[in-house]
Enzyme design. Structure first.
Site, PDB file in Angstrom:
ATOM      1  N   GLU A  98       0.832  -1.203   0.000  1.00  0.00           N
ATOM      2  CA  GLU A  98       0.000   0.000   0.000  1.00  0.00           C
ATOM      3  C   GLU A  98       0.865   1.250   0.000  1.00  0.00           C
ATOM      4  OE1 GLU A  98      -4.210  -1.472   1.749  1.00  0.00           O
ATOM      5  OE2 GLU A  98      -2.817  -0.817   3.282  1.00  0.00           O
ATOM      6  N   CYS A 111       3.609   8.528   1.270  1.00  0.00           N
ATOM      7  CA  CYS A 111       4.117   7.583   2.274  1.00  0.00           C
ATOM      8  C   CYS A 111       4.345   6.253   1.549  1.00  0.00           C
ATOM      9  CB  CYS A 111       3.079   7.439   3.383  1.00  0.00           C
ATOM     10  SG  CYS A 111       3.499   6.189   4.595  1.00  0.00           S
ATOM     11  N   CYS A 118       6.681  -7.309   7.140  1.00  0.00           N
ATOM     12  CA  CYS A 118       7.796  -6.791   7.942  1.00  0.00           C
ATOM     13  C   CYS A 118       8.180  -7.844   8.971  1.00  0.00           C
ATOM     14  CB  CYS A 118       7.380  -5.499   8.634  1.00  0.00           C
ATOM     15  SG  CYS A 118       8.701  -4.777   9.618  1.00  0.00           S
ATOM     16  N   CYS A 122       6.057  -5.579  15.239  1.00  0.00           N
ATOM     17  CA  CYS A 122       5.582  -4.829  16.402  1.00  0.00           C
ATOM     18  C   CYS A 122       4.126  -5.230  16.654  1.00  0.00           C
ATOM     19  CB  CYS A 122       5.672  -3.328  16.139  1.00  0.00           C
ATOM     20  SG  CYS A 122       7.341  -2.829  15.692  1.00  0.00           S
ATOM     21  N   CYS A 125       1.059  -3.300  14.954  1.00  0.00           N
ATOM     22  CA  CYS A 125       1.152  -2.886  13.551  1.00  0.00           C
ATOM     23  C   CYS A 125       0.652  -3.963  12.580  1.00  0.00           C
ATOM     24  CB  CYS A 125       2.603  -2.542  13.239  1.00  0.00           C
ATOM     25  SG  CYS A 125       2.890  -2.173  11.510  1.00  0.00           S
ATOM     26  N   SER A 197      11.753   6.437   8.515  1.00  0.00           N
ATOM     27  CA  SER A 197      11.339   6.026   9.861  1.00  0.00           C
ATOM     28  C   SER A 197      11.813   4.597  10.122  1.00  0.00           C
ATOM     29  CB  SER A 197       9.812   6.088   9.947  1.00  0.00           C
ATOM     30  OG  SER A 197       9.359   5.551  11.161  1.00  0.00           O
ATOM     31  N   LEU A 221      10.245   5.020  18.843  1.00  0.00           N
ATOM     32  CA  LEU A 221      10.685   4.644  20.190  1.00  0.00           C
ATOM     33  C   LEU A 221       9.543   3.984  20.971  1.00  0.00           C
ATOM     34  CD1 LEU A 221      13.354   4.905  21.743  1.00  0.00           C
ATOM     35  CD2 LEU A 221      12.398   6.934  22.854  1.00  0.00           C
ATOM     36  N   CYS A 338      -0.922   5.385  10.030  1.00  0.00           N
ATOM     37  CA  CYS A 338       0.265   4.631  10.452  1.00  0.00           C
ATOM     38  C   CYS A 338      -0.107   3.281  11.041  1.00  0.00           C
ATOM     39  CB  CYS A 338       0.998   5.405  11.547  1.00  0.00           C
ATOM     40  SG  CYS A 338       2.210   6.504  10.890  1.00  0.00           S
TER      41      CYS A 338
END
Ligand code: SAH
Ligand code: SF4
Length: 346
Positions: A98, A111, A118, A122, A125, A197, A221, A338
């Site tokens: 995307e 973006c 990935c 996380c 996400c 990022s 972070l 995000c």
């Protein structure tokens, strides 16, 4: 469905300018044709060699037979009322990523994704939910930027490498893509208008520092101590906070850019006054600004605090002397925020 055979050919954007000139030379073409081709690709964002009207028909046919001019097929496009556009882009092998265009005043920010999935995973996400499928090629990264330009009929003003994937796990392809996007002969975007990022991949941050390019660095972070952070990022891909901050400091010294600390606000988890005090201390030590991102609904049970709580958190940071912005939600209705991008393939 069989992928389009046109998608199997190598993308012409994998060639450097010198390589393109060499190709043209081998085919008995004048060197200036390379400039014309680059102009069509990077200034006019065209997807088809047939549209390169100032090239002789024979050369267009040669290019058509050897290369493809674009690596993405738009499988779905959604537009939100605030001007945000989200594309589901199908790659040559049928996998999808995307890409999002965010419009804000004079700014048009694209973006972009760097990986299908990935491996950092996380907990909050969507991109990391099913692990990593593969790295994107440099041309697949570049073409997302050009897709946004085609839609706007205008060159984008900013690029944020904040889509799917961990950019520093794919520097091999991201770096040539960014060099091309910043090269004056190609796309010609100022490096200062690009932000990368990362979840804090220390070797990658050091590598970026050594390149001394003025790309901006944002560190995700999200937590101010190790114990808290390990509940968000699995062990395998998580570097110690101290090491991340040291690498970030090294980067800002070498590249002369103020880093950003991204902090997803998770209700009841990292949003207390003590968290704000610790975060402000870290940011001031690093001379970093803080970007608060109210958690978007994702795979975990984490949710955003109320908006007024987010504002209070921001205020505490400011009172403690830190620079902090609170991200305004864009593209809510089309899940373009995000951590909501995923390798959706229907
Ligand atoms: N992999 C990189 C870049 C892509 S993610 C990174 O992690 O930095 C872009 C940003 O979105 C990161 O700060 C990431 O932590 C954040 N993010 C991911 N999921 C989110 C969610 N559900 N809500 C809010 N922010 C999220
Ligand atoms: Fe990967 Fe970034 Fe999502 Fe973490 S937040 S899983 S690093 S894309």
């Amino acid at each position: 469905m069989e992928p389009d055979s046109n998608l199997i050919l190598p993308n012409i954007k994998l060639l450097t300018f010198a390589e393109l000139q060499a190709f043209l030379h081998q085919h008995g073409e004048a060197a200036y044709r390379a400039e014309q081709i680059w102009h069509w690709l990077y200034d006019k964002w065209i997807n088809d060699f047939d549209e390169m009207r100032n090239l002789p028909t024979a050369l267009r046919q040669t290019l058509q037979a050897e290369f493809r001019a674009f690596s993405l097929r738009v499988k779905d496009k959604q537009s939100a009322t605030d001007g945000t556009v989200k594309w589901l882009c199908e790659l040559g092998d049928g996998l999808c990523v995307e890409t999002v265009l965010i419009r804000s005043g004079k700014r048009n920010t694209v973006c972009i994704s760097t990986q299908v999935g990935c491996q950092v995973r996380c907990v909050f996400c969507a991109s990391g939910k099913n692990g990593l499928k593969r790295n994107l090629q440099s041309c697949e990264i570049i073409d997302q930027v050009l897709l946004a330009c085609q839609c706007l009929q205008e060159k984008v003003s900013n690029i944020v490498v904040m889509g799917m994937g961990e950019p520093l796990h794919n520097l091999e392809n991201l770096l040539p893509a960014l060099e091309l996007l910043c090269s004056a002969e190609a796309f010609g975007l100022s490096a200062r208008n690009i932000t990368i990022s990362t979840s804090g991949i220390v070797p990658g941050i050091k590598k970026l520092a050594e390149l001394q390019r003025p790309w901006n660095l944002a560190i995700s972070l999200h937590a101010t101590n190790e114990e808290q952070r390990r509940q968000l990022i699995p062990d395998a891909q998580r570097y110690p906070i101290e090491e991340i901050l040291a690498a970030c400091q090294y980067h800002s010294q070498r590249c002369n850019r103020m880093p950003t600390l991204e902090y997803a606000l998770l209700q009841g988890f990292n949003d207390s006054a003590q968290d704000a005090a610790r975060l402000a201390r870290l940011a001031k030590k690093l001379h970093a600004k803080i970007n608060l991102i109210p958690c978007n609904p994702g795979p975990s049970k984490h949710r955003a605090p109320t908006f007024s709580h987010c504002q209070r958190f921001q205020e505490l940071l400011r009172q403690a002397g830190a620079k902090a912005t609170l991200r305004v939600r864009k593209g809510d209705s089309i899940q373009a925020a995000c951590g909501q991008l995923q390798e959706r393939n229907q």
